[in-house]
Each structure stands twice: as structure tokens, then as C-alpha cells.
Write a protein that holds these residues in place. Structure first.
Motif, PDB file in Angstrom:
ATOM      1  N   ASN A  79     -13.796  31.701  24.493  1.00 30.66           N
ATOM      2  CA  ASN A  79     -12.786  31.005  23.532  1.00 30.66           C
ATOM      3  C   ASN A  79     -11.471  31.809  23.801  1.00 30.66           C
ATOM      4  O   ASN A  79     -10.647  31.887  22.727  1.00 30.66           O
ATOM      5  CB  ASN A  79     -13.280  31.399  22.257  1.00 30.66           C
ATOM      6  CG  ASN A  79     -12.739  30.324  21.267  1.00 30.66           C
ATOM      7  OD1 ASN A  79     -12.376  29.334  21.686  1.00 30.66           O
ATOM      8  ND2 ASN A  79     -12.652  30.721  20.005  1.00 30.66           N
ATOM      9  N   SER A  80     -11.240  32.296  24.990  1.00 30.77           N
ATOM     10  CA  SER A  80      -9.754  32.629  25.235  1.00 30.77           C
ATOM     11  C   SER A  80      -9.278  31.607  26.050  1.00 30.77           C
ATOM     12  O   SER A  80      -9.699  30.873  26.796  1.00 30.77           O
ATOM     13  CB  SER A  80      -9.700  33.865  26.255  1.00 30.77           C
ATOM     14  OG  SER A  80     -10.329  33.418  27.564  1.00 30.77           O
ATOM     15  N   LEU A  81      -7.823  31.445  25.922  1.00 33.22           N
ATOM     16  CA  LEU A  81      -7.119  30.383  26.311  1.00 33.22           C
ATOM     17  C   LEU A  81      -6.903  30.580  27.627  1.00 33.22           C
ATOM     18  O   LEU A  81      -6.502  31.621  28.142  1.00 33.22           O
ATOM     19  CB  LEU A  81      -5.867  30.390  25.814  1.00 33.22           C
ATOM     20  CG  LEU A  81      -5.062  28.985  25.616  1.00 33.22           C
ATOM     21  CD1 LEU A  81      -5.836  27.971  25.215  1.00 33.22           C
ATOM     22  CD2 LEU A  81      -3.730  28.904  24.924  1.00 33.22           C
ATOM     23  N   LEU A  82      -7.214  29.616  28.671  1.00 37.02           N
ATOM     24  CA  LEU A  82      -7.298  29.968  29.843  1.00 37.02           C
ATOM     25  C   LEU A  82      -5.754  29.386  30.520  1.00 37.02           C
ATOM     26  O   LEU A  82      -5.450  30.101  31.654  1.00 37.02           O
ATOM     27  CB  LEU A  82      -8.177  28.836  30.716  1.00 37.02           C
ATOM     28  CG  LEU A  82      -9.552  29.040  30.494  1.00 37.02           C
ATOM     29  CD1 LEU A  82     -10.389  28.154  31.017  1.00 37.02           C
ATOM     30  CD2 LEU A  82      -9.888  30.527  31.001  1.00 37.02           C
ATOM     31  N   ASP A  83      -4.968  28.614  29.978  1.00 33.49           N
ATOM     32  CA  ASP A  83      -3.704  28.146  30.745  1.00 33.49           C
ATOM     33  C   ASP A  83      -2.683  29.089  30.449  1.00 33.49           C
ATOM     34  O   ASP A  83      -2.614  29.839  29.310  1.00 33.49           O
ATOM     35  CB  ASP A  83      -3.344  26.830  30.000  1.00 33.49           C
ATOM     36  CG  ASP A  83      -2.843  26.632  28.671  1.00 33.49           C
ATOM     37  OD1 ASP A  83      -2.014  26.172  28.152  1.00 33.49           O
ATOM     38  OD2 ASP A  83      -3.726  27.257  27.712  1.00 33.49           O
ATOM     39  N   ASN A  84      -1.723  29.450  31.413  1.00 32.89           N
ATOM     40  CA  ASN A  84      -0.518  30.258  31.194  1.00 32.89           C
ATOM     41  C   ASN A  84       0.558  29.139  31.563  1.00 32.89           C
ATOM     42  O   ASN A  84       0.508  28.688  32.921  1.00 32.89           O
ATOM     43  CB  ASN A  84      -0.579  31.123  32.246  1.00 32.89           C
ATOM     44  CG  ASN A  84       0.412  32.208  32.193  1.00 32.89           C
ATOM     45  OD1 ASN A  84       1.875  31.906  31.669  1.00 32.89           O
ATOM     46  ND2 ASN A  84       0.402  33.357  32.819  1.00 32.89           N
ATOM     47  N   PRO A  85       1.532  28.747  30.678  1.00 35.55           N
ATOM     48  CA  PRO A  85       2.498  27.615  31.097  1.00 35.55           C
ATOM     49  C   PRO A  85       3.396  27.989  32.386  1.00 35.55           C
ATOM     50  O   PRO A  85       3.932  27.267  32.923  1.00 35.55           O
ATOM     51  CB  PRO A  85       3.250  27.717  29.851  1.00 35.55           C
ATOM     52  CG  PRO A  85       3.087  28.879  28.944  1.00 35.55           C
ATOM     53  CD  PRO A  85       1.690  29.337  29.563  1.00 35.55           C
ATOM     54  N   ASN A  86       3.373  29.465  32.601  1.00 36.71           N
ATOM     55  CA  ASN A  86       4.360  29.968  33.612  1.00 36.71           C
ATOM     56  C   ASN A  86       3.574  29.680  35.182  1.00 36.71           C
ATOM     57  O   ASN A  86       4.388  29.732  36.263  1.00 36.71           O
ATOM     58  CB  ASN A  86       4.550  31.260  33.545  1.00 36.71           C
ATOM     59  CG  ASN A  86       5.681  31.261  32.125  1.00 36.71           C
ATOM     60  OD1 ASN A  86       6.297  30.384  31.858  1.00 36.71           O
ATOM     61  ND2 ASN A  86       5.316  32.749  31.367  1.00 36.71           N
ATOM     62  N   THR A  87       2.419  29.699  35.119  1.00 33.40           N
ATOM     63  CA  THR A  87       1.434  29.593  36.284  1.00 33.40           C
ATOM     64  C   THR A  87       0.623  28.340  36.331  1.00 33.40           C
ATOM     65  O   THR A  87      -0.452  28.494  35.693  1.00 33.40           O
ATOM     66  CB  THR A  87       0.960  31.041  36.588  1.00 33.40           C
ATOM     67  OG1 THR A  87      -0.014  31.089  35.606  1.00 33.40           O
ATOM     68  CG2 THR A  87       1.902  32.050  36.891  1.00 33.40           C
ATOM     69  N   PRO A  88       1.090  27.424  37.293  1.00 38.08           N
ATOM     70  CA  PRO A  88      -0.115  26.283  37.566  1.00 38.08           C
ATOM     71  C   PRO A  88      -1.287  26.692  37.908  1.00 38.08           C
ATOM     72  O   PRO A  88      -1.532  27.614  38.680  1.00 38.08           O
ATOM     73  CB  PRO A  88       0.615  25.198  38.108  1.00 38.08           C
ATOM     74  CG  PRO A  88       1.679  25.931  38.925  1.00 38.08           C
ATOM     75  CD  PRO A  88       2.079  27.485  38.289  1.00 38.08           C
ATOM     76  N   GLN A  89      -2.526  26.140  37.476  1.00 37.23           N
ATOM     77  CA  GLN A  89      -3.648  26.605  38.151  1.00 37.23           C
ATOM     78  C   GLN A  89      -4.284  25.379  38.814  1.00 37.23           C
ATOM     79  O   GLN A  89      -3.888  24.009  38.227  1.00 37.23           O
ATOM     80  CB  GLN A  89      -4.596  26.837  36.904  1.00 37.23           C
ATOM     81  CG  GLN A  89      -4.035  28.274  36.555  1.00 37.23           C
ATOM     82  CD  GLN A  89      -5.069  28.937  35.360  1.00 37.23           C
ATOM     83  OE1 GLN A  89      -5.951  28.417  34.873  1.00 37.23           O
ATOM     84  NE2 GLN A  89      -5.009  30.200  35.117  1.00 37.23           N
ATOM     85  N   GLN A  90      -4.997  25.507  39.483  1.00 34.76           N
ATOM     86  CA  GLN A  90      -5.845  24.398  40.310  1.00 34.76           C
ATOM     87  C   GLN A  90      -7.283  24.240  40.120  1.00 34.76           C
ATOM     88  O   GLN A  90      -7.695  25.553  40.233  1.00 34.76           O
ATOM     89  CB  GLN A  90      -5.693  24.288  41.958  1.00 34.76           C
ATOM     90  CG  GLN A  90      -4.235  24.025  41.970  1.00 34.76           C
ATOM     91  CD  GLN A  90      -3.924  22.494  42.410  1.00 34.76           C
ATOM     92  OE1 GLN A  90      -4.794  21.698  42.490  1.00 34.76           O
ATOM     93  NE2 GLN A  90      -2.677  22.390  42.370  1.00 34.76           N
ATOM     94  N   GLU A  91      -7.808  23.392  39.916  1.00 42.57           N
ATOM     95  CA  GLU A  91      -9.466  23.143  40.103  1.00 42.57           C
ATOM     96  C   GLU A  91      -9.557  22.843  41.725  1.00 42.57           C
ATOM     97  O   GLU A  91      -9.244  21.955  42.074  1.00 42.57           O
ATOM     98  CB  GLU A  91     -10.037  21.949  39.298  1.00 42.57           C
ATOM     99  CG  GLU A  91     -10.079  22.287  37.760  1.00 42.57           C
ATOM    100  CD  GLU A  91     -10.576  20.960  36.992  1.00 42.57           C
ATOM    101  OE1 GLU A  91     -11.577  20.255  37.598  1.00 42.57           O
ATOM    102  OE2 GLU A  91     -10.820  21.256  35.983  1.00 42.57           O
ATOM    103  N   ALA A  92     -10.729  23.577  42.123  1.00 40.27           N
ATOM    104  CA  ALA A  92     -11.170  23.341  43.541  1.00 40.27           C
ATOM    105  C   ALA A  92     -12.652  23.640  43.694  1.00 40.27           C
ATOM    106  O   ALA A  92     -13.423  24.220  42.711  1.00 40.27           O
ATOM    107  CB  ALA A  92     -10.580  24.291  44.295  1.00 40.27           C
ATOM    108  N   SER A  93     -13.071  22.982  44.530  1.00 44.77           N
ATOM    109  CA  SER A  93     -14.517  23.166  44.965  1.00 44.77           C
ATOM    110  C   SER A  93     -14.488  24.111  46.409  1.00 44.77           C
ATOM    111  O   SER A  93     -13.738  23.788  47.248  1.00 44.77           O
ATOM    112  CB  SER A  93     -15.158  21.717  45.200  1.00 44.77           C
ATOM    113  OG  SER A  93     -16.423  21.775  45.944  1.00 44.77           O
ATOM    114  N   ILE A  94     -15.447  24.943  46.050  1.00 46.55           N
ATOM    115  CA  ILE A  94     -15.548  26.007  47.536  1.00 46.55           C
ATOM    116  C   ILE A  94     -16.964  26.142  47.699  1.00 46.55           C
ATOM    117  O   ILE A  94     -17.703  26.238  46.914  1.00 46.55           O
ATOM    118  CB  ILE A  94     -14.944  27.474  46.976  1.00 46.55           C
ATOM    119  CG1 ILE A  94     -13.571  27.589  46.488  1.00 46.55           C
ATOM    120  CG2 ILE A  94     -15.078  28.320  48.191  1.00 46.55           C
ATOM    121  CD1 ILE A  94     -12.917  28.747  45.691  1.00 46.55           C
TER     122      ILE A  94
END
Length: 158
Positions: free
Chosen positions: A86-101
Motif C-alpha cells: 500500500n505504498s505509493l509507487l509513483d514519484n512525479p519527478n522520476t518517470p518509470q517504465q514497465e518492462a519485460s525482462i
């Protein structure tokens, strides 16, 4: 019958990631603590007499190479989502990407949170950190999408 569904999805996701025309080569690294403490708590090093729960606060560490993998960026990670704790994942200053590895050699390693993924784009190497692991199927074995955040300060590591 139902337990065959996630296995088929997992195999298909691996095949897509390894054969996708937009896949990129990458190398995955894991943080390993090198500090040895004279006192231990349950076999783990301590920090000021307290047991260390994870390696985020450690200053003596190195990154160990786990192996090569293929990576496909899926989409920008949508803000406002929350993780399992339940912690917020987004940080408005750093964009994040979804990826398959997917590791090149099957079952060689499984990426985890806080692993570093060095993505090779042409002659450049961009370091990303796995900040969260998301999934689309809630039946084991879970399908996994990794949430990556660019770590500019780790460029010196390469």
C-alpha cells in the motif's frame, strides 16, 4: 487445467520478449553487501546493534553480475498505482517504465527488486533499477512485469 494457463502465458511472454523486434540487450546486477560485522543478529550483520532488515542502508557493497537478458519496454508506468504494501509507487519527478525482462539462458536467474539493469542502446548503456514487480496473472507461477526507474548516478558503475 486451470494451473496450465499461467504456464502457457509465462512461456508465451518469454518467447515474445526474446524474439521481439524491439528487444534490447541488457545485463542484470545484484547488490551484495561486503561489510562484515563483528556482531551478528540471526546470522545477519547489524547496524549499531540493530538487525538490518535489508541492504538499503548499507554503505559497503558491490554489484555482482547475474547474467545477460533481453528487455522489452512495455509502457510508461501509470501514476497513482499502489504496491502490495500500500505504498505509493509513483514519484512525479522520476518517470518509470514497465518492462519485460527474460534471461538469455532459461532459469539462470530471476530479477528482483533493487536489481540494476544496464540496458544497451546503441553505444550507450543506461542503468535502471527495478523498483517494483507487477503481474497480470494471480495464479502461480506468476507472470512478471518489472517497473524500472532510470538511475543516472550509477552511470559511473559501468
Amino acid at each position: 487445467m486451470l494451473n496450465e494457463v499461467p504456464l502457457a502465458i509465462r512461456r508465451a511472454l518469454r518467447a515474445v520478449t526474446l524474439n521481439h523486434p524491439n528487444r534490447m540487450g541488457c545485463t542484470v546486477y545484484r547488490k551484495v553487501v561486503t561489510r562484515s560485522a563483528p556482531d551478528t543478529f540471526g546470522g545477519l550483520p547489524t547496524l549499531g546493534g540493530l538487525g538490518v532488515l535489508n541492504d538499503e542502508d548499507e554503505t559497503d557493497f558491490e554489484y555482482q553480475e547475474l547474467g545477460d537478458a533481453s528487455l522489452v519496454f512495455l509502457q510508461l508506468y501509470q501514476s497513482g498505482f499502489r504496491s502490495d504494501d500500500n505504498s505509493l509507487l509513483d514519484n512525479p519527478n522520476t518517470p518509470q517504465q514497465e518492462a519485460s525482462i527474460e534471461p538469455i539462458n532459461e532459469n539462470e536467474f530471476v530479477p528482483r527488486k533493487q536489481d540494476i539493469v544496464n540496458v544497451v542502446i546503441g553505444d550507450a548503456i543506461l542503468p535502471y533499477e527495478i523498483t517494483e514487480i507487477a503481474g497480470t496473472v494471480n495464479i502461480p507461477p506468476f507472470t512478471q512485469k518489472y517497473i524500472l526507474q532510470l538511475r543516472d548516478e550509477l552511470v559511473q558503475m559501468v
